[in-house]
Design a protein around this motif. Structure first.
Motif, mmCIF file in Angstrom:
data_model
loop_
_atom_site.group_PDB
_atom_site.id
_atom_site.type_symbol
_atom_site.label_atom_id
_atom_site.label_comp_id
_atom_site.label_asym_id
_atom_site.label_seq_id
_atom_site.Cartn_x
_atom_site.Cartn_y
_atom_site.Cartn_z
ATOM 1 N N HIS A 1 0.863 -1.190 0.000
ATOM 2 C CA HIS A 1 0.000 0.000 0.000
ATOM 3 C C HIS A 1 0.898 1.238 0.000
ATOM 4 C CE1 HIS A 1 -3.378 2.410 2.220
ATOM 5 N NE2 HIS A 1 -3.212 2.807 0.977
ATOM 6 N N LEU A 2 0.789 2.035 -1.047
ATOM 7 C CA LEU A 2 1.682 3.181 -1.235
ATOM 8 C C LEU A 2 1.065 4.493 -0.774
ATOM 9 C CD1 LEU A 2 2.774 2.288 -4.868
ATOM 10 C CD2 LEU A 2 4.096 1.876 -2.773
ATOM 11 N N ASN A 3 -0.210 4.692 -1.079
ATOM 12 C CA ASN A 3 -0.825 5.997 -0.874
ATOM 13 C C ASN A 3 -2.337 5.836 -0.943
ATOM 14 O OD1 ASN A 3 -0.800 8.846 -0.574
ATOM 15 N ND2 ASN A 3 -0.995 9.153 -2.776
ATOM 16 N N THR A 4 -3.056 6.800 -0.394
ATOM 17 C CA THR A 4 -4.506 6.860 -0.545
ATOM 18 C C THR A 4 -4.871 8.257 -1.032
ATOM 19 O OG1 THR A 4 -4.932 5.220 1.179
ATOM 20 C CG2 THR A 4 -6.740 6.720 0.633
ATOM 21 N N MET A 5 -5.716 8.330 -2.043
ATOM 22 C CA MET A 5 -6.220 9.611 -2.524
ATOM 23 C C MET A 5 -7.652 9.816 -2.053
ATOM 24 S SD MET A 5 -4.100 11.498 -4.203
ATOM 25 C CE MET A 5 -2.541 11.396 -5.097
ATOM 26 N N TYR A 6 -7.899 10.950 -1.419
ATOM 27 C CA TYR A 6 -9.266 11.364 -1.095
ATOM 28 C C TYR A 6 -9.749 12.274 -2.211
ATOM 29 C CZ TYR A 6 -13.099 14.114 0.754
ATOM 30 O OH TYR A 6 -14.298 14.752 0.894
ATOM 31 N N TRP A 7 -10.901 11.940 -2.794
ATOM 32 C CA TRP A 7 -11.463 12.742 -3.883
ATOM 33 C C TRP A 7 -12.718 13.463 -3.396
ATOM 34 C CZ3 TRP A 7 -8.072 13.028 -7.608
ATOM 35 C CH2 TRP A 7 -7.230 11.940 -7.863
ATOM 36 N N ARG A 8 -12.818 14.730 -3.716
ATOM 37 C CA ARG A 8 -14.014 15.489 -3.314
ATOM 38 C C ARG A 8 -15.268 14.910 -3.955
ATOM 39 N NH1 ARG A 8 -15.487 21.933 -4.253
ATOM 40 N NH2 ARG A 8 -17.728 21.662 -3.930
ATOM 41 N N SER A 9 -15.184 14.541 -5.229
ATOM 42 C CA SER A 9 -16.347 13.992 -5.918
ATOM 43 C C SER A 9 -16.763 12.677 -5.273
ATOM 44 C CB SER A 9 -16.022 13.764 -7.399
ATOM 45 O OG SER A 9 -17.121 13.185 -8.070
ATOM 46 N N GLY A 10 -17.925 12.685 -4.660
ATOM 47 C CA GLY A 10 -18.424 11.500 -3.975
ATOM 48 C C GLY A 10 -17.802 11.265 -2.620
ATOM 49 N N GLU A 11 -16.918 12.172 -2.199
ATOM 50 C CA GLU A 11 -16.218 12.046 -0.912
ATOM 51 C C GLU A 11 -15.697 10.618 -0.732
ATOM 52 O OE1 GLU A 11 -18.464 13.515 2.363
ATOM 53 O OE2 GLU A 11 -18.791 15.494 1.471
ATOM 54 N N ARG A 12 -14.950 10.153 -1.719
ATOM 55 C CA ARG A 12 -14.480 8.769 -1.707
ATOM 56 C C ARG A 12 -12.962 8.714 -1.573
ATOM 57 N NH1 ARG A 12 -12.623 7.599 -6.980
ATOM 58 N NH2 ARG A 12 -13.029 9.348 -8.388
ATOM 59 N N SER A 13 -12.461 7.599 -1.092
ATOM 60 C CA SER A 13 -11.026 7.364 -0.968
ATOM 61 C C SER A 13 -10.627 6.206 -1.879
ATOM 62 C CB SER A 13 -10.653 7.040 0.479
ATOM 63 O OG SER A 13 -10.880 8.158 1.318
ATOM 64 N N GLU A 14 -9.466 6.330 -2.482
ATOM 65 C CA GLU A 14 -8.980 5.338 -3.440
ATOM 66 C C GLU A 14 -7.537 4.994 -3.090
ATOM 67 O OE1 GLU A 14 -8.827 4.890 -8.306
ATOM 68 O OE2 GLU A 14 -8.849 6.877 -7.395
#
Length: 301
Positions: free
Chosen positions: A173-186
């Motif tokens: 696991h390298l990183n997690t991106m939080y995206w404003r659209s849909g308040e989702r994490s990837e």
């Protein structure tokens, strides 16, 4: 030069403000900035003679609240497509074609230490996978590896994961991106399989940084540093951890707006504003020699 006979500031500012409030990863700051741009427009601050000057003034205002270096009104000398994201792709394609696909240098130094320079950016993975695989596979037999990111201005997070996959032994696991659209994490993970040969996760690894290293290149250095996999040598990086998208708001102007933010699984934070801090600080111009010396000493030990 594009004059105000063909460029009216108001439509550019209004559209930029609309995109900010709709997409910027920090909604409250987006509202502040939209109000600031509209106030400055009403004051006549943007009544200038060229699109290039308008871009400079608006960018300064966009970065005035939280110094987000990804938040820009970017000038393009050549007219660009109105399609979302097209302006950036058109400009970086030229760089891809003139940099051997983003891996312009692979060299073997004394003592079996290889150098792979990744520059001027980490291009979209569907473009860059083949040249990066070739460069990293060629370096895989080295006793130690130096990855030179001093002239890398960022790029594709998927390409970060691809490069990391050659430098680790296990899926990580390298990183997690939080995206404003849909308040989702990837989540971003290294790959279980790579084309070619891995350098692997045990041999000495050094990453060179400068005050020009930015965005996805910073993520590459930061991910490897936080995992304890690499020693970062050189200067603190620029400090941009917010991936952005681009919208054409005029034939010569592109609004780039961050739509997400990075969250490292080890540190719980990122390098926004602070930059990646080197483990071995030194001037960027001397960092290759410094890393080579460190590698030789470790190999001898």
């Amino acid at each position: 030069m594009t004059t105000l006979t063909t460029l009216q500031p108001a439509p550019v500012i209004n559209e930029t403000a609309r995109l900010l409030t709709g997409h910027y990863v920090f909604p409250e700051i987006a509202e502040q900035l939209a109000d600031l741009l509209k106030r400055r427009l009403a004051e006549g601050a943007y009544d200038v003679d060229s699109a290039e000057e308008l871009a400079r003034l608006v960018t300064a205002d966009l970065q005035s609240v939280n110094d987000d270096k990804h938040l820009r009104l970017k000038y393009h000398a050549d007219p660009v497509s109105p399609e979302q994201g097209a302006a950036t792709l058109e400009s970086i394609r030229r760089d891809f074609d003139t940099s051997l696909g983003g891996a312009p240098r692979v060299e073997l130094l004394d003592g079996g230490v290889a150098v792979v320079e990744l520059a001027p950016m980490l291009f979209p993975l569907d473009w860059a996978a083949e040249p990066l695989s070739a460069a990293l596979t060629l370096a895989s037999r080295a006793r130690a590896l130096i990855v030179d990111l001093r002239n890398n201005r960022g790029g594709d997070p998927d390409t970060v994961a691809f490069v990391c996959s050659y430098l680790l032994d296990q899926r990580t696991h390298l990183n997690t991106m939080y995206w404003r659209s849909g308040e989702r994490s990837e989540q971003s993970w290294s790959l279980p399989h790579v084309p070619g040969a891995r350098f692997g996760g045990s041999k000495p690894l050094y990453v060179l940084s400068s005050d020009s290293t930015f965005s996805a290149a910073e993520e590459l250095a930061y991910d490897l540093q936080q995992l304890g996999r690499a020693v970062v040598v050189g200067e603190a990086t620029r400090g941009g951890a917010h991936p952005c998208k681009g919208w054409t708001v005029h034939p010569h102007l592109e609004a780039t707006i961050p739509t997400g933010r990075a969250i490292n699984p080890v540190s719980g934070t990122n390098w926004e504003g602070t930059g990646v801090q080197p483990d071995v600080p030194c001037p960027a111009a001397k960092s290759l020699d410094q890393a080579h010396t460190l590698a030789l000493a470790r190999l001898a030990g």
